[in-house]
Motif scaffolding. Structure first.
Motif: not given
Length: 274
Positions: A52-53, A56, A59-60, A63
């Motif tokens: 997941p990291v 993440h 996605a970060n 964004r």
């Protein structure tokens, strides 16, 4: 024969591009599908989906890049519009000030924000001197500081092409609409803005794509607390190292960039067909 007459002049440049640019990229992308011990493998991509990291961080990065792009648009569009109305030496001076950041190192500009936004920086001193805050405000070493630094570095990439598109707009179109009774708001949204929209879209796309690969600004202004793809790749390559995993992440990032660019080209072709 005329078609191939200039091939001899272009061949050295083409060879240089293939050796110095294309070949390293192909080799780097291939590392995600090849392991010396296993041969062909997709393990790095499975690990990417199962960890997941990594998702993440991806996605970060998207964004933060999107917010930095929106901030550049909100600042850059009014700035380019204001520059269009200038004349004489004022226009020359303002254009020179916009171009000036290209002559200054990104590293220097990034450290300048520490002087301005640090806990003992000019902004915090001013806020405390005016009595607006009792303690220093944390502007740095978080996403806010990274977004400010990225928007500052990338703003000229949006302003300059946008300004070039705005100065080519014929003022007679605007005057004709005004003579027919159109309000300034109608003139802007029905004539002026549509004419600048292609340049705005292209500039925003350029800013967003450059934001995805930023390294210096997030590393310094984020203080290691704002995970982004570039910092993750640095860790995977220089500290762990895990070239296969770094290659898989780079490939995903490249595909995302190409999909965004393809969507833009599709929209541009539809707009041109109309």
């Amino acid at each position: 024969m005329n078609r191939f007459s200039g091939l001899g002049f272009m061949a050295p440049l083409l060879v240089l591009m293939v050796i110095a640019f294309n070949a390293p990229i192909v080799y780097m992308l291939g590392l995600g599908f090849w392991d010396k011990g296993q041969g062909f493998t997709v393990t790095p991509y499975k690990s990417l989906l199962e960890t997941p990291v990594y998702l993440h961080v991806l996605a970060n990065t998207m964004r933060i890049s999107l917010v930095a792009t929106i901030a550049s648009i909100l600042i850059g569009y009014p700035l380019a519009h204001w520059m269009r109305g200038l004349t004489g030496y004022a226009k020359i001076i303002v254009v020179a000030l916009v171009v000036l950041p290209f002559w200054v190192s990104t590293l220097v500009r990034t450290y300048a924000w520490i002087v301005l936004l640090g806990t003992s920086g000019l902004l915090n001193r001013a806020l405390q001197g005016l009595g607006l805050t009792d303690a220093p405000v944390s502007f740095l070493y978080n996403e806010f500081g990274v977004m400010i630094g990225m928007a500052n570095v990338l703003l000229p990439f949006l302003v300059l092409p946008l300004y070039a598109a705005m100065v080519r707009i014929d003022d007679r179109l605007l005057h004709a609409a005004a003579s027919l009774g159109a309000s300034p708001r109608t003139i802007f949204w029905r004539i002026y803005f549509p004419l600048t929209l292609p340049a705005l879209t292209a500039g925003a796309l350029l800013v967003f794509m450059l934001s995805l690969g930023f390294y210096i600004t997030p590393a310094i202004l984020g203080g290691g607390r704002v995970p982004m793809i570039s910092n993750l790749l640095d860790t995977l390559i220089n500290q762990i190292p895990s070239w296969g995993q770094a290659s898989a992440i780079s490939t995903i990032l490249l595909l995302v960039t190409l999909l965004i660019f393809a969507a833009y080209r599709r929209m541009d072709q539809r707009a041109s067909a109309r």
